[in-house]
Design a protein around this motif. Structure first.
Motif, short mmCIF file in Angstrom:
data_model
loop_
_atom_site.label_atom_id
_atom_site.label_comp_id
_atom_site.label_asym_id
_atom_site.label_seq_id
_atom_site.Cartn_x
_atom_site.Cartn_y
_atom_site.Cartn_z
N LEU A 33 0.83 -1.20 0.00
CA LEU A 33 0.00 0.00 0.00
C LEU A 33 0.87 1.25 0.00
O LEU A 33 1.95 1.28 0.58
CB LEU A 33 -0.90 0.01 1.25
CG LEU A 33 -1.90 -1.14 1.36
CD1 LEU A 33 -2.63 -1.06 2.68
CD2 LEU A 33 -2.88 -1.11 0.22
N GLU A 37 -2.87 5.56 0.51
CA GLU A 37 -3.89 4.54 0.77
C GLU A 37 -4.00 4.25 2.26
O GLU A 37 -5.09 4.09 2.80
CB GLU A 37 -3.57 3.26 -0.01
CG GLU A 37 -3.72 3.40 -1.51
CD GLU A 37 -3.16 2.21 -2.26
OE1 GLU A 37 -3.75 1.89 -3.31
OE2 GLU A 37 -2.16 1.62 -1.82
N ILE A 38 -2.87 4.17 2.93
CA ILE A 38 -2.88 3.92 4.37
C ILE A 38 -3.52 5.08 5.11
O ILE A 38 -4.38 4.89 5.98
CB ILE A 38 -1.44 3.66 4.88
CG1 ILE A 38 -0.90 2.36 4.29
CG2 ILE A 38 -1.40 3.62 6.40
CD1 ILE A 38 0.57 2.15 4.53
N GLY A 40 -5.62 7.30 3.94
CA GLY A 40 -7.05 7.33 3.64
C GLY A 40 -7.82 6.30 4.44
O GLY A 40 -8.91 6.57 4.96
N GLY A 41 -7.25 5.10 4.57
CA GLY A 41 -7.91 4.06 5.37
C GLY A 41 -8.00 4.44 6.83
O GLY A 41 -9.02 4.22 7.49
N LEU A 42 -6.94 5.05 7.34
CA LEU A 42 -6.97 5.50 8.74
C LEU A 42 -7.98 6.62 8.94
O LEU A 42 -8.66 6.69 9.96
CB LEU A 42 -5.58 5.95 9.18
CG LEU A 42 -4.54 4.85 9.31
CD1 LEU A 42 -3.17 5.44 9.59
CD2 LEU A 42 -4.93 3.87 10.40
N TYR A 43 -8.10 7.51 7.97
CA TYR A 43 -9.07 8.61 8.05
C TYR A 43 -10.50 8.05 8.11
O TYR A 43 -11.31 8.48 8.92
CB TYR A 43 -8.90 9.53 6.84
CG TYR A 43 -9.85 10.69 6.83
CD1 TYR A 43 -9.62 11.81 7.60
CD2 TYR A 43 -11.00 10.66 6.05
CE1 TYR A 43 -10.51 12.88 7.61
CE2 TYR A 43 -11.88 11.71 6.04
CZ TYR A 43 -11.63 12.83 6.82
OH TYR A 43 -12.51 13.86 6.81
N ILE A 44 -10.78 7.08 7.25
CA ILE A 44 -12.12 6.48 7.22
C ILE A 44 -12.39 5.75 8.53
O ILE A 44 -13.48 5.87 9.12
CB ILE A 44 -12.24 5.53 6.01
CG1 ILE A 44 -12.24 6.34 4.72
CG2 ILE A 44 -13.50 4.67 6.11
CD1 ILE A 44 -12.10 5.49 3.47
N ALA A 45 -11.42 4.98 9.02
CA ALA A 45 -11.60 4.25 10.28
C ALA A 45 -11.82 5.22 11.44
O ALA A 45 -12.66 4.97 12.31
CB ALA A 45 -10.39 3.36 10.55
#
Length: 83
Positions: A33, A37-38, A40-45
């Motif tokens: 990743l 991408e990392i 963005g994933g942390l932001y969503i979580a």
């Protein structure tokens, strides 16, 4: 002796053929990743956890209000705080 050697050679070749056919192919390496991408994933979580925390706080406030209502004296007077 020669017959034994030929038989041994045939079994050796068959063993090598079947052993190489029995090995499963290696799966492809996982995709690495990117930082974006990392992040963005942390932001969503984080957004999802914040929403769950807000919902839990609202439920806790409702439960506290219900508990205070049930613990209130029936005549409507206010109980003194206990420590």
């Amino acid at each position: 002796m020669r017959n034994r050697l030929a038989t041994l050679l045939v079994f050796l070749i068959l063993g090598l053929v079947f052993s190489s056919a029995a090995q499963a192919p290696q799966p492809p390496a996982p995709k690495r990743l990117t930082c974006e991408e990392i992040t963005g994933g942390l932001y969503i979580a984080n957004a999802q956890m914040s929403e769950q925390l807000r919902e839990a706080n609202a439920q806790l406030a409702e439960a506290r209000a219900e508990l205070a209502k049930r613990l209130a004296p029936p005549d409507g007077s206010v109980r003194p705080e206990t420590k």
